[in-house]
Design a protein around this motif. Structure first.
Motif, PDB file in Angstrom:
ATOM      1  N   ASP A 257       0.811  -1.052  -0.044  1.00 42.78           N
ATOM      2  CA  ASP A 257       0.030  -0.106   0.018  1.00 42.78           C
ATOM      3  C   ASP A 257       0.849   1.251  -0.064  1.00 42.78           C
ATOM      4  O   ASP A 257       1.322   1.712   1.066  1.00 42.78           O
ATOM      5  CB  ASP A 257      -0.700  -0.118   1.501  1.00 42.78           C
ATOM      6  N   GLY A 258       0.744   1.710  -1.205  1.00 47.19           N
ATOM      7  CA  GLY A 258       1.538   3.043  -1.313  1.00 47.19           C
ATOM      8  C   GLY A 258       0.733   4.367  -1.549  1.00 47.19           C
ATOM      9  O   GLY A 258       1.355   5.239  -1.938  1.00 47.19           O
ATOM     10  N   THR A 259      -0.342   4.375  -0.895  1.00 44.64           N
ATOM     11  CA  THR A 259      -1.477   5.293  -0.963  1.00 44.64           C
ATOM     12  C   THR A 259      -0.818   6.451  -0.405  1.00 44.64           C
ATOM     13  O   THR A 259      -0.814   7.553  -0.972  1.00 44.64           O
ATOM     14  CB  THR A 259      -2.723   4.900  -0.603  1.00 44.64           C
ATOM     15  N   GLU A 260      -0.396   6.112   0.873  1.00 47.82           N
ATOM     16  CA  GLU A 260       0.417   7.174   1.634  1.00 47.82           C
ATOM     17  C   GLU A 260       1.612   6.503   2.068  1.00 47.82           C
ATOM     18  O   GLU A 260       1.585   5.666   2.569  1.00 47.82           O
ATOM     19  CB  GLU A 260      -0.412   7.813   2.863  1.00 47.82           C
ATOM     20  N   VAL A 261       2.981   7.370   1.954  1.00 52.07           N
ATOM     21  CA  VAL A 261       4.172   6.680   1.941  1.00 52.07           C
ATOM     22  C   VAL A 261       4.791   7.396   3.164  1.00 52.07           C
ATOM     23  O   VAL A 261       4.893   8.304   3.399  1.00 52.07           O
ATOM     24  CB  VAL A 261       4.880   6.606   0.616  1.00 52.07           C
ATOM     25  N   SER A 271       4.111  11.029  12.914  1.00 51.38           N
ATOM     26  CA  SER A 271       3.465  12.413  12.602  1.00 51.38           C
ATOM     27  C   SER A 271       3.038  12.206  11.161  1.00 51.38           C
ATOM     28  O   SER A 271       3.484  11.708  10.636  1.00 51.38           O
ATOM     29  CB  SER A 271       4.455  13.741  12.756  1.00 51.38           C
ATOM     30  N   VAL A 272       2.059  13.018  10.938  1.00 53.39           N
ATOM     31  CA  VAL A 272       1.270  12.862   9.709  1.00 53.39           C
ATOM     32  C   VAL A 272       2.496  13.688   8.518  1.00 53.39           C
ATOM     33  O   VAL A 272       2.279  13.206   7.407  1.00 53.39           O
ATOM     34  CB  VAL A 272      -0.017  13.770   9.358  1.00 53.39           C
ATOM     35  N   SER A 273       3.278  14.684   9.096  1.00 50.84           N
ATOM     36  CA  SER A 273       4.035  15.078   8.165  1.00 50.84           C
ATOM     37  C   SER A 273       5.270  14.107   7.805  1.00 50.84           C
ATOM     38  O   SER A 273       6.043  14.635   6.995  1.00 50.84           O
ATOM     39  CB  SER A 273       4.808  16.511   8.966  1.00 50.84           C
ATOM     40  N   ASP A 274       5.461  13.218   8.407  1.00 52.80           N
ATOM     41  CA  ASP A 274       6.242  11.973   7.744  1.00 52.80           C
ATOM     42  C   ASP A 274       5.779  11.089   6.442  1.00 52.80           C
ATOM     43  O   ASP A 274       6.572  10.471   5.949  1.00 52.80           O
ATOM     44  CB  ASP A 274       6.576  11.037   8.926  1.00 52.80           C
ATOM     45  N   LEU A 275       4.372  11.566   6.192  1.00 49.92           N
ATOM     46  CA  LEU A 275       3.796  10.827   5.015  1.00 49.92           C
ATOM     47  C   LEU A 275       3.710  11.545   3.781  1.00 49.92           C
ATOM     48  O   LEU A 275       3.740  12.907   3.935  1.00 49.92           O
ATOM     49  CB  LEU A 275       2.436  10.392   5.515  1.00 49.92           C
TER      50      LEU A 275
END
Lengths: 332, 581
Positions: A257-261, A271-275
């Protein structure tokens, strides 16, 4: 009361006592004889009864080994990716038992992407039941953090149960020792064997994550969850252990799953900033090929991840995913 | 129905309720998990918890208000709690009854007679309350050591439940461990087995809560007594007397636990639960000698300063005592912790352990993190301990406060300690072996553990080039271990410093992968070296929250190569490590 002055009585008493003494001596002698050990304790590690993980792979079908679907909705891209490989019916036959091994390593909420996405798990479970006709679907992992918290916080426990799957936690009795033929590290090592012992098919589901030691954590690294014991010592030779895991586990299908990496701070994130959104989902019967494509989502190349070449050399798959003629598609 | 039968039903009911609350104290939303069960209810009903914390903090924390109900009921009815509610009392009651049931009536009367030593429990109470009574000087709440509710709570939760649940796995997926549980069990079993010598030994001689009830129940509106002054003096009423309160004579109201056995046993119906004082006379005040009173008072006054002489709250503080996130500063913490063990029970990772006296006498059975036990240090996304703590010794913090998000962004995350790296034990630092498991598991973002990349020449003689291409080097030496350098972590360095990753090696050759070609082919006869690429962990003290997952996961499993100690914990400013920015 014993009358010691009566000679008759004393003799009878003596004989009775002698009889009991005789039986006691015979019992002590028998026990000593039966337990006698002139060798002393064995040194070294006991070799446990070894098990081998079954082969869950399905026959090769040219041109239908890997599909790569672009799109923002992972449930839609998943459906498409599986359809392009021949539908779930190709992987799951009616009446079969399916094990799903998502990455549930950390007690972390789904939005942080440190674990496999629960919606994805639910969708695969549903597909296995509705279209594949599976008898039973098991969702299991041996996480790093406390197992119950991992399954709860990641949302995977609830999503899987709601879709009708059985969630299996790691318990001591589910671990058995294995030795990988041709392996150097996996020798007489405990693996999380119980949930996979009596299943017909195995589907691995993993997100694409940065991993400082190995470079990237994807479908091959996901099998780390099958290792038991003090598995951390394998970090000394991370590439070999990941390659050996790819040799040991022969899945039916893997979903990357590379939707969000997770681009940075992996594999925990936090943290969402890592995505970063990459809107890509890969389904493949070859985890080496899937990961070889997936590393591009992390801006890495195949040589950046030595375990890919090692696994390829060991015959676990191909790093040249182009040669498999991936089926590309876009949804939404 | 007879009143003793009602009493028995009440005892069984509350005991089962207590056990149920122990079972369900597992984080989760299933019926047999925490959900909304009031698992602290017995602790909150306990007036000793209430009075202790009122003395130390001058406040009555939230649901401990329940204790008011117990106090009011005791003032009206007497020591009902002991024989009707207290789960520990019920255990004693049952064991004392069962163990002595075959004795003759005169023997039973002898067992249940009043003893002068029953005044000890008042001394225990005075001692503990005095210790907590002067918060402006030095106060410590130690009632929990002998308070029956915390005592049975920790005995069940930290010893009996883990043992019984091990094969079942209802209360926990993984095996639970509690350091020093043997001591808790030994005390529990001693208290229980003493019932064989004297029924309700603990209640009669030791229980400080019972002593408190005795004082509160002095003016009870209803009490056990004789409704006529004359009786045949058969002593039947004393054969099953649970309190040892001499109902046959001038009844000692303070010792009466309202078991109603005397009323049941009296064949003449002379004993009743009534408003007026017993017509045979009664003793309402505890039988406490002035000497004993003064002695316990003086001991209590001296105890705290004496314990504090070891300066464990000052410069001699114990760095190994790592408190859960949300714990108050040590001094305030000790004013509230009742050693009930609820935080240890609920902690999903099992990292919270009962403290030992190596952290100071007051530390006994208080929550202390042990990262070598449990599944993964203090879990980043968890605040369970503070939510369950009945006295707020550990505050009920939110995740935002713990992690320093939202309105707490300025204050920053709660630090419970700091990880220190032992470079003499760490594999990449001390032994040139790749590892960084600690870095991988660090849960904060950005990670508090970062790495420094170094290439270190391995311990071996330099190799001599026999023949070389861009990707292969044949060496004069032929003693290289086969494929040892093929792990992806080893590099080959030519004399001019050009460094290439090794893909494979034989005894006398080294191969790099096609994309790692030597631009300048190493010359024949030149020397090459083999280097290992290491990522050496370093700790960013500004980011480290002391959660201990690094220590837990460190593969150096004896004495860990990374260890957390309490320096830098945010709960006490005087243990700060760094300058404020």
């Amino acid at each position: 009361m014993t009358d010691q002055t009566s000679e008759n009585f004393g003799r009878r008493e003596f004989l009775s006592r002698a009889g009991k003494a005789g039986i006691s001596i015979a019992a002590a002698g028998t026990v000593s004889y039966l337990l006698y050990d002139n060798k002393g304790p064995k040194t070294g590690i006991d070799t446990e009864e070894l098990v081998t993980l079954p082969d869950f792979s399905i026959p090769y079908q040219q041109g239908q080994t890997i599909s790569i679907v672009k799109g923002p909705d992972r449930v839609e891209t998943l459906k498409k990716a599986i359809e392009l490989l021949g539908g779930i019916e190709r992987f799951v036959k009616p009446g079969e038992i399916v094990a799903i091994k998502p990455n549930v390593a950390f007690a972390s909420p789904p939005m942080l992407g440190a674990t496999a996405n629960p919606e994805l798990i639910a969708e695969v479970v549903k597909l296995c039941y509705s279209r594949g006709g599976a008898k039973k679907v098991v969702v299991t992992d041996n996480p790093i953090n406390e197992p119950a918290s991992c399954f709860t916080l990641s949302g995977i426990g609830k999503a899987a149960s709601a879709a009708g799957a059985k969630v299996v936690f790691p318990k001591n009795h589910l671990f058995k020792h294995t030795t990988l033929a041709g392996g150097r590290l996996i020798k007489n090592w405990p693996i999380f064997f119980g949930p996979f012992e009596k299943v017909d098919k195995l589907i691995g589901i993993a997100p694409v994550k940065d991993h400082h030691r190995s470079g990237a954590s994807m479908t091959m690294k996901n099998w780390y969850g099958l290792l038991g014991g003090r598995r951390n010592i394998f970090h000394q030779d991370i590439n070999t252990i990941i390659a050996e895991l790819a040799m040991m586990v022969k899945p039916t299908l893997v979903i990357l799953d590379g939707t969000e990496v997770m681009m940075t701070n992996g594999p925990t994130g936090g943290s969402v900033s890592d995505l970063r959104r990459a809107n890509t989902l890969i389904a493949s019967t070859d985890c080496v090929a899937a990961d070889s494509y997936g590393c591009g989502l992390l801006d890495l190349t195949v040589p950046d991840l030595p375990y890919l070449a090692k696994a390829e050399k060991a015959g676990a798959g191909t790093t040249n995913y182009e040669s498999l003629k991936p089926i590309f598609a876009t949804v939404g | 129905m007879k009143i003793v039968q009602v009493r028995r039903i009440s005892q069984v009911f509350f005991f089962l309720m207590f056990v149920w609350f122990c079972i369900v104290s597992t984080v989760g939303d299933r019926l047999w998990q925490l959900r909304g069960w009031p698992v602290n209810w017995f602790l909150q009903l306990d007036p000793l918890v209430a009075i202790g914390t009122i003395l130390t903090t001058h406040t009555l924390y939230r649901a401990i208000l329940w204790a008011l109900a117990t106090v009011i009921l005791t003032i009206i009815f007497g020591r009902f709690f002991c024989s009707w509610v207290c789960p520990f009392g019920s255990v004693h009651h049952f064991v004392g009854f069962w163990g002595n049931r075959k004795k003759s009536m005169p023997q039973k009367v002898q067992l249940n007679k009043y003893r002068k030593a029953q005044c000890i429990k008042y001394f225990v109470l005075i001692f503990f309350l005095v210790m907590s009574a002067f918060p402006s000087l030095a106060a410590t709440l130690q009632t929990g050591l002998l308070d029956p509710i915390p005592l049975i709570t920790r005995s069940f939760n930290l010893v009996l439940l883990p043992i019984v649940d091990r094969p079942v796995g209802l209360a926990s997926v993984s095996e639970r461990f509690y350091v020093g549980a043997w001591l808790t069990l030994a005390i529990f079993l001693t208290a229980v087995f003493l019932n064989l010598a004297i029924p309700r030994f603990y209640c009669r001689f030791i229980c400080p809560l019972g002593a408190l009830f005795a004082i509160l129940g002095r003016f009870a509106l209803w009490r056990i007594g004789k409704n006529q002054s004359e009786c045949i003096d058969c002593k039947l009423c004393e054969q099953s007397c649970e309190g040892g309160c001499e109902p046959a004579g001038s009844i000692r109201i303070s010792e009466c636990v309202l078991c109603f056995n005397c009323r049941e046993d009296c064949k003449e119906d002379i004993i009743s639960y009534q408003r007026r004082a017993s017509l045979a006379g009664e003793e309402t005040s505890p039988d406490v000698s002035r000497r004993g009173f003064v002695l316990s008072l003086v001991s209590g006054i001296l105890a705290v300063p004496a314990v504090r002489l070891s300066n464990k709250l000052g410069s001699n503080w114990v760095h190994k005592v790592i408190r859960p996130p949300g714990a108050l500063s040590e001094e305030e913490f000790l004013k509230r912790c009742i050693k009930c063990g609820q935080c240890m029970r609920v902690c999903p990772t099992n990292v919270i352990q009962p403290g030992g006296i190596d952290g100071g006498l007051e530390n006994l059975w208080t929550p202390t993190l042990n990262n070598r036990i449990g599944s993964s240090g203090c879990q980043y996304n968890c605040t369970a301990c503070g939510q369950v703590c009945p006295t707020s010794a550990i505050r009920p913090i939110t995740l935002a406060e713990k992690q320093g998000h939202g309105e707490f962004a300025e204050a920053g995350p709660i630090k419970i300690g700091t990880a220190f790296l032992d470079r003499n034990r760490c594999l990449p630092w001390a032994m040139d072996k790749p590892c960084i498991v600690c870095q991988e598991n660090c849960p904060v973002s950005p990670k508090a553990i970062y790495t420094q990349e170094v290439f270190n020449t391995i311990r071996a003689d330099a190799l001599t080039v026999k023949k070389a291409t861009n990707t292969t080097i044949e060496t004069v030496e032929d003693n290289l271990p086969l494929d040892k350098f093929a792990t992806g972590d080893y590099y080959c360095v030519a004399e001019d410093g050009e460094r290439r990753k090794i893909a494979a090696n034989t005894e006398n050759s080294i191969e790099t992968s096609p994309d790692e070609r030597f631009e300048k082919i190493p010359a024949q006869g030149s020397k090459i070296e083999i280097q290992v690429r290491l990522q050496r962990p370093l700790i960013d003290i500004e980011k480290c929250i002391g959660c201990g997952v690094c220590e837990h996961e460190c593969p150096v499993s004896g004495k860990k190569a990374v260890r957390v100690s309490a320096e830098g914990e945010t709960r006490s400013d005087d243990r700060r490590l760094l300058l404020k920015s």
